[in-house]
Design a protein around this motif. Structure first.
Motif, PDB file in Angstrom:
ATOM      1  N   THR A   1       0.860  -1.065  -0.068  1.00  0.00           N
ATOM      2  CA  THR A   1       0.145  -0.033  -0.061  1.00  0.00           C
ATOM      3  C   THR A   1       1.038   1.415   0.081  1.00  0.00           C
ATOM      4  OG1 THR A   1       0.096  -0.105   2.486  1.00  0.00           O
ATOM      5  CG2 THR A   1      -1.817  -1.061   1.311  1.00  0.00           C
ATOM      6  N   ALA A   2       0.397   2.424  -0.464  1.00  0.00           N
ATOM      7  CA  ALA A   2       1.043   3.575  -0.188  1.00  0.00           C
ATOM      8  C   ALA A   2       1.229   4.137   0.934  1.00  0.00           C
ATOM      9  CB  ALA A   2       0.513   4.627  -1.249  1.00  0.00           C
ATOM     10  N   SER A   3       0.223   3.859   1.644  1.00  0.00           N
ATOM     11  CA  SER A   3       0.236   4.547   3.065  1.00  0.00           C
ATOM     12  C   SER A   3       0.254   3.361   4.146  1.00  0.00           C
ATOM     13  CB  SER A   3      -0.820   5.380   3.104  1.00  0.00           C
ATOM     14  OG  SER A   3      -2.210   4.748   3.259  1.00  0.00           O
ATOM     15  N   LYS A   4       0.532   3.796   5.433  1.00  0.00           N
ATOM     16  CA  LYS A   4       0.406   2.658   6.546  1.00  0.00           C
ATOM     17  C   LYS A   4      -1.159   2.255   6.617  1.00  0.00           C
ATOM     18  CE  LYS A   4       4.577   4.558   8.580  1.00  0.00           C
ATOM     19  NZ  LYS A   4       5.476   4.791   9.923  1.00  0.00           N
TER      20      LYS A   4
ATOM     21  N   SER B   1       3.554   7.604   4.667  1.00  0.00           N
ATOM     22  CA  SER B   1       4.139   6.907   3.391  1.00  0.00           C
ATOM     23  C   SER B   1       4.892   5.629   4.024  1.00  0.00           C
ATOM     24  CB  SER B   1       5.237   7.788   2.854  1.00  0.00           C
ATOM     25  OG  SER B   1       5.787   6.891   1.556  1.00  0.00           O
TER      26      SER B   1
END
Ligand SMILES: [Zn+2]
Lengths: 98, 497
Positions: free
Chosen positions: B29-32, B38
């Motif tokens: 995924t791009a985010s947590k 990020s």
């Protein structure tokens, strides 16, 4: 289900609280009272009442996978007891890696 | 220090190994998992953190929808059931890799459970049952410093980077795997390899073991043959490559057999794998689940994937890598060994595309595994990164099939394409590589070779046909390789008949 001093010693170990022999003996019956009180709540709930972990009747609260701004590193490290190389510096801790 | 071991064959003669594998997969995924920081790898330390992933008071985690989607797709690909309703739980422990003193995980309500996969090892199929695949967050990264060896036992202090803390992880846990006998280490390796390929084909993770975005903890115990009592197990960590999975289990089986054979007891503990020395050392005694005092995470509401959503996600599953390999092997008629070479070379995709562009499977395999593999190796790039497309490779083979070039010239065509000189046809024209098809020119060259080698001619006329090679070689040399050797041979023999 009386708690023994040995049970309390184990709890102390898990919570990283050092307890003396005297404290263990002193705390065991006190914690027992708390456990017994909580157990009484369980008796009140009938089989038709499911255990509740959340007060709100909500499910599936999601966010989109979108990157948002993070904190500045110096702000993050401002609360650190010690800093080295942009990282939090902590005493070595052995034998507890997860 | 490495411990006493017995020979693997001796260990297997007396004991049956029982495995349990836990694989952690970092999602891409791009985010947590619970905040918008990020997940990009390799950033400056502590620049991808916020109140949520630092566990500051008053912060509230919110679940990343893409992570749930990936978790469900992984579960479906592993033939798991997907929970109608499940919760996150706090796993409490004290260690500085998490500032909160707990990790958000799942406990007795995993999002996916009761699955299976079939793993092939040397033509034998082993069914691995999946107990669960659950969601959790990754921890921060520690550097142990100040000691002389760089190992934790020697360190004086540790430095922490929380960029990784909160990255979504899926932990895939097998049921106990028994009945694999001496193949246990290979089965484990093949299973992890399967998972790695699966994650890549699902596009849910980079699954790079060397970057720790796919990590394996290998549990193993051994039981005396003829008994069914499970022995105490060890969990080996720090196993960072496919090869290490196999080696670490091999070692652990031999070590446990040595302990039991000498009348000792195997400790239930975590062990650390030392890649260089090829052995494990004792870590901490393994905690019981109760020690983590799991309880439902009060800050996150339950996840209840609708059946429609699950079916929608099921429809997005690609052809699974192992099934695709089987299909391609059938289509192409490759032997197990040939297919294995192709897979090991990472050439499955390019060969499939080359065949689709019209080349025969064997020709496609030949070019990609020899000439092109050599050039990729020299350049230090993947096959797919070479400056030649599968369609161009098929075109080169087409030129060979049409007799326009021979194999040797074809390699020069490839060289030209890689050098950016244009399409195969353009390279042939520019470098003037086509074999000489002017039969008059060829015949004249054959006459000159015959005239220049009277002794060879006598031997051929005496019935030593293999001597014709000397004449063919002379003609090929004169034509600078640009002739069809078979045609030259025919001409030579016809003239001397
Ligand atoms: Zn964050």
């Amino acid at each position: 289900m009386a708690l023994t001093p040995a049970d309390v010693a184990r709890l102390g170990e898990l919570a990283r609280v050092r307890l003396t022999e005297e404290e263990l003996v002193h705390l065991a019956p006190q914690l027992d009272v708390i456990l017994a009180s909580v157990a009484r709540v369980a008796e009140v709930a009938g089989a038709d009442v499911p255990p509740t972990s959340h007060a709100l009747p909500l499910t599936n609260v999601f966010r989109e996978d979108v990157v948002t701004e993070s904190l500045a590193a110096d702000a993050v490290l401002a609360g650190a007891p010690s800093v080295e190389d942009g990282r939090f510096r902590v005493p070595r801790i052995l034998g507890e890696e997860v | 220090m490495s411990s006493a071991v017995v020979d693997f064959d001796d260990a297997l003669a007396a004991f049956d190994p029982v495995l349990g594998l836990e694989v952690h997969v970092e999602l891409n995924t791009a985010s947590k998992m619970f905040c918008g920081c990020s997940t990009a790898f390799g950033a400056e330390p502590n620049t991808h953190t916020c109140p949520v992933c630092l566990g500051l008071p008053g912060s509230l985690p919110v679940v990343n929808a893409k992570a749930i989607e990936s978790a469900i797709r992984i579960g479906l690909a592993l033939n798991c059931k997907i929970a109608d309703w499940c919760r996150f739980a706090r796993k409490n422990y004290f260690y500085p890799d998490m500032t909160k003193d707990f990790q958000i995980s799942q406990y007795d309500e995993p999002i996916a459970f009761d699955g299976w996969v079939d793993i092939d090892v040397d033509g034998e199929t082993f069914r691995i049952e999946i107990e669960r695949a659950h969601m959790e967050e990754d921890a921060g990264k520690l550097l142990h410093l100040g000691g002389t060896t760089g190992r934790i036992g020697d360190a004086e202090y540790s430095l922490l980077d929380y960029n990784r803390a909160g990255t979504p992880l899926i932990e895939i846990v097998t049921k106990t795997i028994s009945g694999t006998g001496s193949k246990a280490p290979q089965v484990a390796k093949a299973y992890v390899s399967f998972l790695r390929d699966l994650m890549v084909s699902l596009d849910v993770s980079d699954a790079r073991m060397e970057q720790a975005s796919l990590r394996c903890d290998a549990n193993v115990s051994i039981m005396p043959k003829g008994t069914t009592t499970l022995g105490l197990r060890t969990e080996t960590k720090n196993v960072n490559s496919l090869r290490s999975v196999e080696r670490a289990l091999h070692h652990e089986i031999c070590r446990q057999a040595a302990v039991l054979s000498s009348g000792g007891l195997v400790q239930q503990e975590t062990r650390h794998w030392h890649e260089d020395g090829g052995y494990t050392t004792s870590g901490r005694l393994k905690s019981d689940a109760e020690d983590y005092r799991y309880f439902p995470e009060p800050d996150l509401v339950p996840v209840a994937p609708s059946r429609e959503w699950v079916e929608e996600l099921r429809a997005t599953l690609p052809e699974l890598p192992n099934l695709r390999k089987l299909r391609l092997q059938g289509d192409w008629g490759f032997t197990d060994l040939e297919l294995q070479d192709v897979v090991n070379a990472g050439a499955l995709d390019v060969i499939e595309a080359t065949v689709a562009a019209g080349a025969s499977p064997q020709a496609a395999r030949k070019w990609w595994l020899t000439e092109l593999a050599r050039r990729a190796n020299e350049a230090g790039v993947e096959l797919a990164e070479l400056a030649i497309t599968p369609a161009q490779v098929a075109e080169v083979q087409g030129l060979v099939d049409a007799g326009t070039v021979n194999d040797k010239l074809a390699r020069q065509v490839i060289e030209g394409v890689l050098a950016g000189e244009g399409t195969p046809a353009e390279v042939v024209a520019r470098r003037n590589l086509a074999v000489v098809s002017d039969s008059g020119e060829l015949a004249a060259a054959v006459d000159r070779a015959i005239a220049a080698n009277p002794d060879v001619v006598i031997r051929i006329r005496d019935g030593h046909l293999q001597a014709a090679g000397a004449l063919i070689g002379a003609v090929m040399k004169e034509m600078r390789g640009q002739a069809d050797a078979a045609a030259v041979r025919e001409l030579v023999l016809a003239k001397l008949a």
